[in-house]
Write a protein that holds these residues in place. Structure first.
Motif, mmCIF file in Angstrom:
data_model
loop_
_atom_site.group_PDB
_atom_site.id
_atom_site.type_symbol
_atom_site.label_atom_id
_atom_site.label_comp_id
_atom_site.label_asym_id
_atom_site.label_seq_id
_atom_site.Cartn_x
_atom_site.Cartn_y
_atom_site.Cartn_z
ATOM 1 N N VAL A 1 -4.884 4.360 12.292
ATOM 2 C CA VAL A 1 -5.420 4.928 13.529
ATOM 3 C C VAL A 1 -6.693 5.728 13.249
ATOM 4 O O VAL A 1 -7.579 5.820 14.108
ATOM 5 C CB VAL A 1 -4.373 5.806 14.253
ATOM 6 N N HIS A 2 -6.811 6.303 12.061
ATOM 7 C CA HIS A 2 -8.045 7.011 11.707
ATOM 8 C C HIS A 2 -9.219 6.033 11.668
ATOM 9 O O HIS A 2 -10.309 6.327 12.184
ATOM 10 C CB HIS A 2 -7.889 7.701 10.355
ATOM 11 N N GLN A 3 -8.999 4.852 11.088
ATOM 12 C CA GLN A 3 -10.047 3.833 11.051
ATOM 13 C C GLN A 3 -10.339 3.302 12.450
ATOM 14 O O GLN A 3 -11.483 2.953 12.762
ATOM 15 C CB GLN A 3 -9.625 2.691 10.129
ATOM 16 N N MET A 4 -9.314 3.251 13.300
ATOM 17 C CA MET A 4 -9.500 2.776 14.666
ATOM 18 C C MET A 4 -10.521 3.628 15.414
ATOM 19 O O MET A 4 -11.362 3.118 16.160
ATOM 20 C CB MET A 4 -8.159 2.808 15.417
ATOM 21 N N ILE A 5 -10.454 4.937 15.216
ATOM 22 C CA ILE A 5 -11.325 5.863 15.940
ATOM 23 C C ILE A 5 -12.797 5.590 15.640
ATOM 24 O O ILE A 5 -13.666 5.770 16.501
ATOM 25 C CB ILE A 5 -10.944 7.315 15.590
#
Length: 289
Positions: free
Chosen positions: A263-267
């Protein structure tokens, strides 16, 4: 548990601060009721858990009381009464994503791509915060993404703590949680990742399937084998969704968790890159008939 019996508590307990209404949801050992704050007149939800020993799933309520984030369904108070524990939490007055999108037919979703991107961005922020606090959702799906009427996302339904990953029984129970179509393949067959870095990738998969549901406006995108129908990408293209959006979803739905975005990479994915990192107020979405 009858709603009327709650109002009988005296002293400085729940009933002194909150007025309790009808039952919203009924479970085996818990019930969720509507309520109102006597001081602010704001609507809330009150979850009652029978007795003073909480189950595997209900034990997460204890941690959620301590967490606070704009994109989580936040807990306001906890009351321990003679007959059980009462958790007071926010009321999401805009329903959930499933209700919002299911009210419209496929190919004619009720929100634009830009609005979907902002909803996706908020889901990412909420999950990122939960993961940073050692909490894993295990059942990310449209029904667990609640909304305020101003477009603010409120995630609910978290199920697993980081400390429980080392416990085989907890991982077994976690593997039994989830919804077909939104459940990562590596969590099937009584398996659930033991390492946090892999466990959170199961939430990435659920987020990807939820975003795909928003882009399509329907859930019929999986073959019985569990793989995506080939026509899914054509449907997305026919809606005029940017290729970056397709890439974003594909990287979340990768079968191998090593290939899946966190989810960090998604942001920071290019599809969401033009959205500001933070906003003082959530951006309302515009419902279209």
């Amino acid at each position: 548990m009858a709603a009327s019996s709650l109002s009988a508590h005296g002293g400085t307990g729940l009933a002194d601060r909150y007025l309790v209404g009808r039952v919203l949801h009924q479970g085996e050992s818990s019930v969720v009721l509507e309520g109102w704050d006597r001081e602010t007149d704001e609507k809330v939800e009150i979850k009652y858990v029978e007795g003073h020993s909480v189950s595997f799933k209900d034990s997460k309520e204890e941690l959620m009381v301590k967490l606070h984030h704009p994109n989580l369904l936040n807990y306001i108070a906890r009351y321990e009464e003679d007959d059980g524990i009462y958790y007071v939490r926010e009321h999401a007055d805009g329903g959930n994503l499933k209700e919002l999108f299911s009210a419209h037919q496929a190919y004619t979703p009720c929100v634009s791509e830009e609005e979907i991107k902002y909803l996706a961005y908020q889901i990412c922020l909420g999950l990122q915060y939960a993961h940073s606090q050692g909490v894993i959702h295990c059942d990310v799906k449209p029904e667990n993404i609640l909304l305020m009427k101003n477009g603010q996302v409120k995630i609910t339904g978290f199920c697993l703590l980081k400390d429980e990953l080392k416990d085989p029984d907890s991982r077994l129970k976690a593997s039994q949680i989830g919804t077909l179509g939104y459940k990562a393949l590596e969590t099937f067959h009584s398996r659930f990742p033991e390492e946090m870095e892999f466990a959170i990738k199961a939430d990435s998969y659920g987020a990807g399937a939820t975003i795909l549901f928003m882009l399509l406006g329907e859930e019929n995108f999986y073959k019985p084998s569990g793989s995506l129908y080939d026509a899914v990408w054509q449907r997305i293209l026919s809606r005029g969704i940017a290729s970056l959006g397709m890439d974003f979803v594909a990287e979340l739905l990768a079968r191998n968790p090593l290939d899946r975005l966190s989810v960090h990479q998604m942001i920071y994915h290019p599809w969401l890159f033009d959205l500001p990192v933070s906003r003082p107020e959530p951006k309302p979405f515009v419902t279209r008939g």
